[in-house]
Write a protein that holds these residues in place. Structure first.
Motif, PDB file in Angstrom:
ATOM      1  N   VAL A  95       0.848  -1.196   0.000  1.00  0.00           N
ATOM      2  CA  VAL A  95       0.000   0.000   0.000  1.00  0.00           C
ATOM      3  C   VAL A  95       0.884   1.247   0.000  1.00  0.00           C
ATOM      4  CG1 VAL A  95      -2.033  -1.030   1.069  1.00  0.00           C
ATOM      5  CG2 VAL A  95      -0.205  -0.143   2.529  1.00  0.00           C
ATOM      6  N   GLY A 106      -5.331  -2.182  -1.769  1.00  0.00           N
ATOM      7  CA  GLY A 106      -5.038  -2.940  -0.559  1.00  0.00           C
ATOM      8  C   GLY A 106      -4.857  -4.434  -0.751  1.00  0.00           C
ATOM      9  N   ASN A 130     -11.017   1.695  -3.470  1.00  0.00           N
ATOM     10  CA  ASN A 130      -9.909   2.377  -2.806  1.00  0.00           C
ATOM     11  C   ASN A 130     -10.426   3.571  -2.005  1.00  0.00           C
ATOM     12  OD1 ASN A 130     -10.448   4.346  -4.769  1.00  0.00           O
ATOM     13  ND2 ASN A 130      -8.866   3.575  -6.140  1.00  0.00           N
TER      14      ASN A 130
END
Length: 284
Positions: A9, A41, A143
């Motif tokens: 990330v 992620g 996201n």
């Protein structure tokens, strides 16, 4: 020079990787380490490992454990961040919800199924004695940008994400944080594809040695707090608080912790079975 693809990330936890790459430390060992950001992620990184788009992932512990049990041909080779992840529970600025209890039965924004935001919604629900079948609903938003849109337009009601990453959105009024839910285990591990472990064991050992030499002294890097604040657009005092509570690791996650995580995931019906420690980890 051996090319190795790694994903993680784009958050402050991974600054040590950026610093070692910038310093050319892997190239000095004849390794062309290529970093790929995954703002979506853990779920996206699990898919990338399965598709052999990346060889290594810096990934949420509970997420990769679930995916290995689900058939991902990878293993955890080391803990990366030893301390728990502090998940903030966020609503939109105009949301009518004020408390965690208000969120019972509403819709959680999640980056994708199997992601940390998805799994932590279950853990939060259990912690608050909700009915896991009736009181949990999900909206996939991919996201952080998707979460902003979903909470602003009302297509989702709340969003769980690491609280320091989302703090700028709380500060500017986009989100309100109404609670926290820390993971009861080390938050990030380093996982690698089985095929990569078998064929590139020495490179993997070298990569871990380099990153460990940086994380063990990370807090002592001059002005590291200012570097993080500037790079990730965070307040200096927030970064200093985060540094004070965060500990990196240079060793493999232990059997007791892995079993604790599996028991929790199994109780929540997130994994179908509990598997041996050796199915999930590889000691180099």
């Amino acid at each position: 020079m051996n090319k190795v693809n790694i994903g993680g990330v784009p958050e402050h936890f991974n600054l040590a990787w950026y610093l070692t790459l910038k310093n050319g430390e892997y190239k000095d060992e004849n390794i062309n380490l290529r970093w790929q950001d995954y703002p979506e992620g853990t779920g996206a990184m699990c898919k990338a490992l399965r598709n052999e788009e990346i060889d290594i992932a810096v990934i949420l512990t509970e997420g990769i454990i679930k995916d290995i049990i689900d058939g991902n041909p990878s293993k955890i080779v080391q803990t990366f961040v030893q301390t728990p992840l502090n998940w903030g529970i966020h609503v939109g600025k105009n949301s009518p919800y004020k408390t965690i209890e208000d969120l019972k039965g509403t819709k959680a924004a999640i980056s994708r199924h199997g992601s940390g935001s998805h799994l932590m919604a279950y853990i939060n629900a259990e912690k608050n004695s909700w009915d896991l079948k009736k009181d949990l609903n999900f909206e996939v938003i991919n996201n952080l940008e998707g979460a902003v849109e979903a909470l602003t337009t009302g297509t989702a009601d709340y969003f769980m994400w690491e609280k320091f990453t989302t703090k700028p959105l709380v500060d500017n009024g986009t989100f309100r944080r109404i609670g926290n839910c820390p993971t009861p285990w080390p938050c990030f591990v380093i996982a690698a594809r089985d095929g990569f472990i078998e064929s590139n064991k020495e490179d993997l050992k070298t990569i871990l040695k380099i990153i460990n030499n940086t994380t063990i002294e990370f807090k002592d890097i001059p002005s590291i707090d200012r570097t993080i604040a500037n790079r990730y657009e965070q307040q200096l005092e927030d970064v200093q608080e985060w540094l004070g509570i965060t500990e990196w690791s240079q060793s493999l996650i232990d059997k007791k912790t892995v079993n604790t995580i599996q028991k929790e995931l199994f109780a929540l019906n997130i994994i179908p079975k509990i598997v041996p420690y050796e199915r999930l980890t590889h000691k180099l």
